[in-house]
Design an enzyme around this catalytic site. Structure first.
Site, PDB file in Angstrom:
ATOM      1  N   LYS A  36      49.795   0.768  83.940  1.00  0.00           N
ATOM      2  CA  LYS A  36      49.141   0.425  82.714  1.00  0.00           C
ATOM      3  C   LYS A  36      48.976  -0.929  82.020  1.00  0.00           C
ATOM      4  CE  LYS A  36      53.304   1.213  79.736  1.00  0.00           C
ATOM      5  NZ  LYS A  36      54.118   2.386  79.377  1.00  0.00           N
ATOM      6  N   ARG A 131      61.188   7.873  70.101  1.00  0.00           N
ATOM      7  CA  ARG A 131      59.908   7.904  70.441  1.00  0.00           C
ATOM      8  C   ARG A 131      59.475   9.183  70.990  1.00  0.00           C
ATOM      9  NH1 ARG A 131      57.017   3.744  74.446  1.00  0.00           N
ATOM     10  NH2 ARG A 131      57.016   5.482  75.961  1.00  0.00           N
TER      11      ARG A 131
HETATM   12  C1  LIG Z   1      55.242   2.186  79.902  1.00  0.00           C
HETATM   13  C2  LIG Z   1      56.257   3.164  80.441  1.00  0.00           C
HETATM   14  C3  LIG Z   1      57.085   3.041  81.416  1.00  0.00           C
HETATM   15  C4  LIG Z   1      56.897   1.720  82.130  1.00  0.00           C
HETATM   16  O1  LIG Z   1      57.905   0.753  81.515  1.00  0.00           O
HETATM   17  P1  LIG Z   1      58.325  -0.532  81.856  1.00  0.00           P
HETATM   18  O2  LIG Z   1      59.174  -1.094  80.888  1.00  0.00           O
HETATM   19  O3  LIG Z   1      56.804  -1.225  82.206  1.00  0.00           O
HETATM   20  O4  LIG Z   1      58.800  -0.303  83.239  1.00  0.00           O
HETATM   21  C5  LIG Z   1      57.777   4.213  81.784  1.00  0.00           C
HETATM   22  N1  LIG Z   1      57.588   5.524  80.947  1.00  0.00           N
HETATM   23  C6  LIG Z   1      56.666   5.387  79.936  1.00  0.00           C
HETATM   24  C7  LIG Z   1      56.881   6.993  79.315  1.00  0.00           C
HETATM   25  C8  LIG Z   1      56.019   4.398  79.493  1.00  0.00           C
HETATM   26  O5  LIG Z   1      55.267   4.685  78.508  1.00  0.00           O
END
Ligand SMILES: *Cc1c(COP(=O)(O)O)cnc(C)c1O
Length: 355
Positions: A36, A131
């Site tokens: 993302k 969250r």
């Molecule tokens: C963005 C996200 C991740 C990845 O997080 P990083 O800190 O970039 O490894 C994993 N799980 C969810 C639900 C996320 O929103």
């Protein structure tokens, strides 16, 4: 070369991903590569797949669609709870989605029946970061309900820590997730395939030699791109921290007083800036601003200091470093600065990987 631009070293990203995939495999943990931060950039997705990630995950269906269009062949997981209004797109382009609302799973089920497809559901469990997630006491009922929806396949459970309140993944909360997986399988048979323990905030726990129990997946973005864990932003041994840099071009370079003059009020962003008189300084303006990056997440080269930013200007005190109009300055970026730069239509992407 075009500026501003993100310079992305695909070899370093692949190396980081491979190293994490190999180390986590020793604890029975597979890696979902999270795309993302770079809007589902196909070249990064391909590097992650070469490195051996077991699938790709993104929080935006648009990014998964972009990767499908680019013919990236992989299991794709939507790692944010789908919007009700996007159920059809989610079923069409994501193999699996993370969910915490039965109402949305019902909509996915209707969409899946229409599309004559099945759709995998991972139920997110709240373990303290507050969250997304179902409260642990409600998980068994949610699994039972999920399993009743036509065309929906219950795939497993997951949790997300670290992101909002900075709650650390540890032996206790990971054991709680593991126990929940056992509880589900005791009640329904061996149905819990995926037990996804978290994100880059889980790295310290996962590499500490702690018992990983039923946890068999982590979703990693930042740790792969930046080579650091995300609880304390400490480098991970053996990984590259400089795979991504942001480069911007100087459009003004002058000696100016360090103190503004005239009556001081709010600036364009409603801020007032206290200034101290340091005499005349070498000031440079770069053609990049808050629309294109998060200036607070930039690390300038040694001897150069960021003194301010507007929507499209970044102001530097260049100290003793000699800077001219047209010069390029290169910055290390943090996650926030990368996120915005990768999203700005004004920032190009250049991939540097030695052939
Ligand atoms: C963005 C996200 C991740 C990845 O997080 P990083 O800190 O970039 O490894 C994993 N799980 C969810 C639900 C996320 O929103």
């Amino acid at each position: 070369m075009t500026a501003p631009r993100l310079e992305i070293d695909l070899d370093k990203i692949e190396h980081n991903a491979r190293s994490l995939v190999e180390r986590l495999a020793r604890s029975g943990i597979g890696v979902t590569g999270v795309t993302k931060a770079t809007l589902g950039e196909a070249k990064i997705a391909s590097a992650l797949l070469r490195a051996g990630v077991s699938g790709l995950g993104d929080s935006h269906i648009d990014n998964l669609e972009a990767m499908r269009l680019a013919r990236i062949a992989s299991t794709m997981t939507l790692i944010r709870t789908p919007m009700l209004s996007q159920a059809d797109r989610v079923v069409k382009h994501a193999d699996v989605s993370f969910n915490s609302e039965l109402e949305i799973i019902a909509a996915l089920s209707s969409a899946a029946q229409k599309a004559e497809k099945t759709h995998g559901v991972v139920l997110m469990v709240e373990l303290g970061d507050l969250r997304e997630g179902i409260m642990p006491g409600d998980v068994l009922d949610a699994v039972a309900a999920t399993r009743c929806f036509p065309k929906i396949i219950f795939k497993g459970i997951g949790t997300n820590l670290g992101c909002l309140r900075g709650i650390s993944p540890d032996e206790k909360n990971m054991a709680a997730l593991s126990d929940l997986a056992d509880l589900i399988d005791t009640k329904f048979g061996p149905v819990t395939d995926i037990v996804s323990g978290g994100n880059s905030a889980n790295i310290n726990w996962a590499l500490s030699g702690a018992k990983t129990g039923r946890i068999n997946n982590l979703r990693l973005g930042e740790s792969i791109l930046f080579g650091c864990e995300t609880l304390h932003r400490q480098p991970i041994a053996g990984l590259h921290g400089d795979a991504i840099t942001l480069i911007a071009e100087v459009i003004e370079a002058k000696t100016k007083p360090s103190l503004p003059w005239g009556e001081v009020a709010q600036n364009a962003f409603g801020e007032t800036s206290p200034s101290t008189d340091r005499g005349p300084i070498s000031q440079a303006i770069l053609a990049i601003g808050r629309q294109d990056t998060d200036p607070s997440g930039l690390t300038p080269p040694p001897g150069i200091e960021i003194i301010g930013s507007g929507s499209d200007h970044l102001i530097l005190n260049t100290g003793r470093v000699h800077i001219s109009v047209g010069d390029e300055i290169s910055f290390r970026v943090n996650y926030s600065a990368l996120l915005r730069a990768a999203t700005s239509p004004f920032v190009a992407r250049v991939f540097t990987a030695p052939a």
